[in-house]
Design a protein around this motif. Structure first.
Motif, PDB file in Angstrom:
ATOM      1  N   LEU A  49       1.158  -1.156   0.256  1.00 26.52           N
ATOM      2  CA  LEU A  49       0.363   0.225   0.243  1.00 26.52           C
ATOM      3  C   LEU A  49       0.586   1.378   0.160  1.00 26.52           C
ATOM      4  O   LEU A  49       0.728   2.222   0.582  1.00 26.52           O
ATOM      5  N   GLY A  50       2.164   1.047  -0.312  1.00 25.39           N
ATOM      6  CA  GLY A  50       3.000   2.163  -1.534  1.00 25.39           C
ATOM      7  C   GLY A  50       4.416   2.415  -0.075  1.00 25.39           C
ATOM      8  O   GLY A  50       4.835   3.459  -0.194  1.00 25.39           O
ATOM      9  N   VAL A  51       3.913   1.705   1.299  1.00 22.49           N
ATOM     10  CA  VAL A  51       4.627   2.027   2.235  1.00 22.49           C
ATOM     11  C   VAL A  51       7.098   1.446   2.122  1.00 22.49           C
ATOM     12  O   VAL A  51       7.327   2.748   2.133  1.00 22.49           O
ATOM     13  N   LEU A  52       6.188   0.744   1.589  1.00 21.81           N
ATOM     14  CA  LEU A  52       7.752   0.044   0.822  1.00 21.81           C
ATOM     15  C   LEU A  52       7.928   0.861  -0.161  1.00 21.81           C
ATOM     16  O   LEU A  52       9.730   1.402   0.169  1.00 21.81           O
ATOM     17  N   GLU A  53       7.474   1.227  -0.971  1.00 23.83           N
ATOM     18  CA  GLU A  53       7.642   2.117  -2.114  1.00 23.83           C
ATOM     19  C   GLU A  53       8.491   3.483  -1.786  1.00 23.83           C
ATOM     20  O   GLU A  53       8.821   4.595  -2.328  1.00 23.83           O
ATOM     21  N   ILE A  54       7.414   4.282  -0.611  1.00 23.05           N
ATOM     22  CA  ILE A  54       8.310   5.774   0.137  1.00 23.05           C
ATOM     23  C   ILE A  54       8.918   5.320   0.626  1.00 23.05           C
ATOM     24  O   ILE A  54       9.923   6.586   0.344  1.00 23.05           O
ATOM     25  N   ILE A  55       9.326   4.326   1.422  1.00 17.83           N
ATOM     26  CA  ILE A  55      10.743   4.016   2.359  1.00 17.83           C
ATOM     27  C   ILE A  55      12.022   4.164   0.838  1.00 17.83           C
ATOM     28  O   ILE A  55      13.149   4.833   1.103  1.00 17.83           O
ATOM     29  N   PHE A  56      11.315   3.656  -0.131  1.00 16.48           N
ATOM     30  CA  PHE A  56      12.164   3.287  -1.259  1.00 16.48           C
ATOM     31  C   PHE A  56      12.932   4.865  -1.328  1.00 16.48           C
ATOM     32  O   PHE A  56      14.295   5.181  -1.595  1.00 16.48           O
ATOM     33  N   LEU A  57      11.739   5.329  -2.358  1.00 17.48           N
ATOM     34  CA  LEU A  57      12.091   6.676  -2.318  1.00 17.48           C
ATOM     35  C   LEU A  57      12.728   7.837  -1.809  1.00 17.48           C
ATOM     36  O   LEU A  57      13.666   8.794  -1.856  1.00 17.48           O
ATOM     37  N   LEU A  58      12.246   7.492  -0.554  1.00 20.99           N
ATOM     38  CA  LEU A  58      13.018   8.323   0.364  1.00 20.99           C
ATOM     39  C   LEU A  58      14.593   8.379   0.572  1.00 20.99           C
ATOM     40  O   LEU A  58      15.492   9.111   0.976  1.00 20.99           O
ATOM     41  N   ASN A  63      17.887   8.215  -6.311  1.00 19.71           N
ATOM     42  CA  ASN A  63      18.017   9.427  -7.283  1.00 19.71           C
ATOM     43  C   ASN A  63      16.792   9.893  -6.389  1.00 19.71           C
ATOM     44  O   ASN A  63      15.330   9.853  -6.524  1.00 19.71           O
ATOM     45  N   LYS A  64      17.480  10.720  -4.867  1.00 18.43           N
ATOM     46  CA  LYS A  64      16.076   9.667  -3.655  1.00 18.43           C
ATOM     47  C   LYS A  64      14.657  11.619  -4.288  1.00 18.43           C
ATOM     48  O   LYS A  64      15.768  12.713  -4.730  1.00 18.43           O
ATOM     49  N   LEU A  65      13.719  10.959  -3.692  1.00 14.75           N
ATOM     50  CA  LEU A  65      12.841  12.243  -3.871  1.00 14.75           C
ATOM     51  C   LEU A  65      12.890  12.717  -2.254  1.00 14.75           C
ATOM     52  O   LEU A  65      13.342  12.638  -0.714  1.00 14.75           O
ATOM     53  N   THR A  66      13.190  13.947  -2.521  1.00 13.12           N
ATOM     54  CA  THR A  66      13.069  15.192  -1.291  1.00 13.12           C
ATOM     55  C   THR A  66      11.491  15.442  -0.614  1.00 13.12           C
ATOM     56  O   THR A  66      10.739  15.495  -1.819  1.00 13.12           O
ATOM     57  N   VAL A  67      11.713  15.634   0.571  1.00 18.12           N
ATOM     58  CA  VAL A  67       9.932  16.460   0.892  1.00 18.12           C
ATOM     59  C   VAL A  67       9.675  17.740   0.405  1.00 18.12           C
ATOM     60  O   VAL A  67       8.567  17.592  -0.167  1.00 18.12           O
ATOM     61  N   ASP A  68      10.655  17.982  -0.113  1.00 18.68           N
ATOM     62  CA  ASP A  68      10.384  19.571  -0.856  1.00 18.68           C
ATOM     63  C   ASP A  68       9.900  19.259  -2.287  1.00 18.68           C
ATOM     64  O   ASP A  68       8.522  19.899  -2.517  1.00 18.68           O
ATOM     65  N   GLN A  69      10.209  18.001  -2.694  1.00 21.45           N
ATOM     66  CA  GLN A  69       9.497  17.967  -4.039  1.00 21.45           C
ATOM     67  C   GLN A  69       7.859  17.474  -3.597  1.00 21.45           C
ATOM     68  O   GLN A  69       6.810  17.397  -4.675  1.00 21.45           O
ATOM     69  N   ILE A  70       8.141  16.630  -2.659  1.00 17.23           N
ATOM     70  CA  ILE A  70       6.138  15.715  -2.405  1.00 17.23           C
ATOM     71  C   ILE A  70       5.267  17.867  -1.918  1.00 17.23           C
ATOM     72  O   ILE A  70       4.822  17.533  -2.274  1.00 17.23           O
ATOM     73  N   SER A  71       6.056  18.079  -0.884  1.00 15.58           N
ATOM     74  CA  SER A  71       5.368  19.471  -0.459  1.00 15.58           C
ATOM     75  C   SER A  71       4.599  20.318  -2.116  1.00 15.58           C
ATOM     76  O   SER A  71       3.779  21.136  -2.494  1.00 15.58           O
ATOM     77  N   MET A  76       0.362  22.382  -5.867  1.00 20.48           N
ATOM     78  CA  MET A  76       0.048  22.291  -8.089  1.00 20.48           C
ATOM     79  C   MET A  76      -1.170  21.788  -7.011  1.00 20.48           C
ATOM     80  O   MET A  76      -2.565  22.250  -7.836  1.00 20.48           O
ATOM     81  N   LEU A  77      -1.783  20.826  -6.653  1.00 20.76           N
ATOM     82  CA  LEU A  77      -2.786  19.929  -6.342  1.00 20.76           C
ATOM     83  C   LEU A  77      -3.647  20.454  -6.152  1.00 20.76           C
ATOM     84  O   LEU A  77      -5.409  20.706  -6.617  1.00 20.76           O
ATOM     85  N   LYS A  78      -3.831  21.789  -5.264  1.00 24.11           N
ATOM     86  CA  LYS A  78      -4.495  22.640  -4.394  1.00 24.11           C
ATOM     87  C   LYS A  78      -4.853  24.455  -5.251  1.00 24.11           C
ATOM     88  O   LYS A  78      -5.855  24.575  -5.598  1.00 24.11           O
ATOM     89  N   LYS A  79      -3.726  24.377  -6.601  1.00 24.91           N
ATOM     90  CA  LYS A  79      -4.148  24.800  -7.361  1.00 24.91           C
ATOM     91  C   LYS A  79      -5.574  24.772  -8.544  1.00 24.91           C
ATOM     92  O   LYS A  79      -5.990  23.481  -8.293  1.00 24.91           O
TER      93      LYS A  79
END
Length: 79
Positions: A49-58, A63-71, A76-79
């Protein structure tokens, strides 16, 4: 009293499905781009349910995903 899965509103299942697909797709893409085949295989087979994927990405992606990218995505979704 025995809870039944039939009492859960369908939109909850849709949300969980979309949540898992979003993270799985992003993580599989990054694992393939980073040539991390063992991570790719593990995430393809296991449904967490996304847990392993999020751990991998972070933590483990080349090429790690940053918390700033997620923010930024949520802004963008709010716009």
């Amino acid at each position: 009293m025995n809870p039944s899965i039939g009492n859960i509103p369908p939109f909850i299942f849709y949300f969980i499905f979309l949540w898992a697909i979003l993270w799985k797709g992003l993580a599989l893409w990054r694992a393939a781009q980073g040539e991390q085949k063992y991570w790719f295989i593990a995430m393809l087979i296991l449904n967490t349910l996304g847990v392993l994927e999020i751990i991998f990405l972070l933590r483990f992606a080349k090429n790690k995903l940053t918390v700033d990218q997620i923010s930024d995505w949520f802004r963008m979704l709010k716009k």
